[in-house]
Write an enzyme that holds these catalytic residues in place. Structure first.
Site, PDB file in Angstrom:
ATOM      1  N   PHE A  47     -18.251  -1.186   3.265  1.00 60.52           N
ATOM      2  CA  PHE A  47     -18.428  -0.385   2.058  1.00 60.52           C
ATOM      3  C   PHE A  47     -19.137  -1.196   0.978  1.00 60.52           C
ATOM      4  O   PHE A  47     -20.059  -0.724   0.309  1.00 60.52           O
ATOM      5  CB  PHE A  47     -17.067   0.096   1.557  1.00 60.52           C
ATOM      6  CG  PHE A  47     -17.110   0.801   0.230  1.00 60.52           C
ATOM      7  CD1 PHE A  47     -17.481   2.129   0.146  1.00 60.52           C
ATOM      8  CD2 PHE A  47     -16.787   0.129  -0.934  1.00 60.52           C
ATOM      9  CE1 PHE A  47     -17.533   2.786  -1.085  1.00 60.52           C
ATOM     10  CE2 PHE A  47     -16.832   0.761  -2.164  1.00 60.52           C
ATOM     11  CZ  PHE A  47     -17.208   2.098  -2.228  1.00 60.52           C
ATOM     12  N   GLU A  48     -18.719  -2.455   0.825  1.00 58.15           N
ATOM     13  CA  GLU A  48     -19.315  -3.325  -0.179  1.00 58.15           C
ATOM     14  C   GLU A  48     -20.771  -3.626   0.162  1.00 58.15           C
ATOM     15  O   GLU A  48     -21.639  -3.652  -0.724  1.00 58.15           O
ATOM     16  CB  GLU A  48     -18.521  -4.633  -0.251  1.00 58.15           C
ATOM     17  CG  GLU A  48     -18.921  -5.553  -1.371  1.00 58.15           C
ATOM     18  CD  GLU A  48     -18.033  -6.791  -1.440  1.00 58.15           C
ATOM     19  OE1 GLU A  48     -18.412  -7.727  -2.170  1.00 58.15           O
ATOM     20  OE2 GLU A  48     -16.986  -6.811  -0.779  1.00 58.15           O
ATOM     21  N   GLU A  62       0.861  -1.183   0.000  1.00 54.63           N
ATOM     22  CA  GLU A  62       0.000   0.000   0.000  1.00 54.63           C
ATOM     23  C   GLU A  62       0.897   1.232   0.000  1.00 54.63           C
ATOM     24  O   GLU A  62       2.005   1.198   0.552  1.00 54.63           O
ATOM     25  CB  GLU A  62      -0.914  -0.004   1.229  1.00 54.63           C
ATOM     26  CG  GLU A  62      -1.839   1.202   1.374  1.00 54.63           C
ATOM     27  CD  GLU A  62      -2.754   1.398   0.164  1.00 54.63           C
ATOM     28  OE1 GLU A  62      -2.621   2.458  -0.476  1.00 54.63           O
ATOM     29  OE2 GLU A  62      -3.552   0.501  -0.139  1.00 54.63           O
ATOM     30  N   ASP A 122      -8.494   1.234  -7.948  1.00 52.62           N
ATOM     31  CA  ASP A 122      -9.128   2.450  -8.450  1.00 52.62           C
ATOM     32  C   ASP A 122      -9.590   2.225  -9.890  1.00 52.62           C
ATOM     33  O   ASP A 122      -8.781   1.926 -10.763  1.00 52.62           O
ATOM     34  CB  ASP A 122      -8.131   3.609  -8.391  1.00 52.62           C
ATOM     35  CG  ASP A 122      -8.799   4.972  -8.583  1.00 52.62           C
ATOM     36  OD1 ASP A 122      -9.824   5.033  -9.285  1.00 52.62           O
ATOM     37  OD2 ASP A 122      -8.302   5.966  -8.031  1.00 52.62           O
ATOM     38  N   LYS A 151     -13.562   7.905 -15.540  1.00 58.36           N
ATOM     39  CA  LYS A 151     -13.628   8.672 -16.786  1.00 58.36           C
ATOM     40  C   LYS A 151     -12.764   8.026 -17.877  1.00 58.36           C
ATOM     41  O   LYS A 151     -11.660   7.572 -17.618  1.00 58.36           O
ATOM     42  CB  LYS A 151     -13.176  10.110 -16.550  1.00 58.36           C
ATOM     43  CG  LYS A 151     -14.073  10.875 -15.579  1.00 58.36           C
ATOM     44  CD  LYS A 151     -13.563  12.280 -15.345  1.00 58.36           C
ATOM     45  CE  LYS A 151     -14.462  13.034 -14.365  1.00 58.36           C
ATOM     46  NZ  LYS A 151     -13.973  14.396 -14.085  1.00 58.36           N
ATOM     47  N   THR A 210     -16.923  -6.305   2.867  1.00 60.85           N
ATOM     48  CA  THR A 210     -16.645  -5.141   3.708  1.00 60.85           C
ATOM     49  C   THR A 210     -17.912  -4.314   3.928  1.00 60.85           C
ATOM     50  O   THR A 210     -18.910  -4.476   3.230  1.00 60.85           O
ATOM     51  CB  THR A 210     -15.579  -4.248   3.063  1.00 60.85           C
ATOM     52  OG1 THR A 210     -16.118  -3.708   1.841  1.00 60.85           O
ATOM     53  CG2 THR A 210     -14.307  -5.035   2.749  1.00 60.85           C
TER      54      THR A 210
END
Length: 283
Positions: A264-265, A106, A156, A160, A262
């Protein structure tokens, strides 16, 4: 016109370029797939870095790493994780799979501190951390055919189109990953962005040394004719071919039981967002 005082300097510069013109092409800076955020490291995270970092963090080095030595001479299977965020999933998997050793990479200090904090709280011993660019770690520190598995979760997606060139999963990076895997080793990816999921299976399916473990073929849905690769297109950016758009492809698998969902998931699933898992095995 240059002054007489500058002429000798200009002549020396021209001679240097003329003598070794290839030097200016020795290193072409690649496009990075991450941006260094300026997130704040909490007091608890910094304490974990100070107290546990010397034991569990491995400094980046421009030489190959002895993985068994890094894990106190352990000969357990070695799994690499790229981009672990705040380390919630990484710690949970390391706890569940105590028979495996995990090297986690990380770039963001708060994430390093957060995972070290979890290591201390959970009493984990099978985790080592490197704070550095994963591509350079793979190139410089990981020996060919030394890994038993690779995890890349929720990289990530660079939503765009003009930023798609920054996506981590491209053909060249896939070749680098595969070169570090043992025969029979696996790559497990997960993403919550459909277009990136499709890029993942199109790129990895094209790698001849990988086998997609999926049994279900799907069409391409998020790329269109306007995305088709052009002959003069950028080499480091994925673009589908017309044949890929017109075909069905082996793609996704059910979420492996070792990968936890998670918070978030969970929130995303409740909102109807998809999550796609892909698992490949090296021949």
């Amino acid at each position: 016109m240059a002054s007489k005082r500058l002429l000798p300097t200009l002549r020396r510069s021209w001679r240097n370029l003329s003598a070794k013109p290839e030097r200016q092409f020795d290193r072409i800076d690649r496009i990075r797939s991450f941006v260094l955020r300026t997130g704040r490291t909490t007091t608890a995270q910094q304490r974990a870095i100070d107290e546990l970092g010397p034991q569990f963090c491995i400094p980046f080095q421009d030489q190959k790493l002895d993985l068994n030595k890094a894990f106190n001479r352990s000969t357990n299977p070695k799994i690499l994780e790229i981009g672990f965020g705040m380390g919630e999933t990484t710690a949970a998997i390391a706890q569940l799979r105590s028979q495996d050793d995990f090297l986690a990479i990380e770039v963001h200090p708060p994430g390093i501190g957060a995972l070290l904090k979890r290591i201390g709280e959970m009493g984990l011993t099978n985790l080592r951390l490197i704070q550095h660019d994963a591509v350079e770690v793979l190139e410089k520190m990981i020996l060919p055919e030394s890994l038993d598995g690779i995890h890349i979760y929720f990289a990530d997606p660079w939503h765009k189109k003009r930023h798609h060139k920054r996506r981590l999963i491209q053909a060249a990076f896939t070749r680098l990953l595969v070169s570090r895997l043992k025969s029979g080793g696996y790559v497990h990816l997960a993403t919550d962005w459909h277009n990136y999921a499709e890029q993942m299976f199109l790129v990895l399916n094209a790698e001849q040394s990988l086998i997609n473990t999926s049994v279900a073929a799907v069409p391409v849905e998020t790329f269109g004719p306007e995305d088709i690769a052009q002959e003069d297109g950028a080499e480091n950016e994925f673009k589908p071919s017309r044949a890929q758009l017109e075909s069905h492809h082996l793609a996704y698998v059910e979420r492996p039981s070792y990968r936890p969902i998670t918070k978030f998931e969970t929130r995303g699933l409740k909102l109807g967002h998809g999550v796609w898992d892909l698992v490949y095995q090296k021949k």
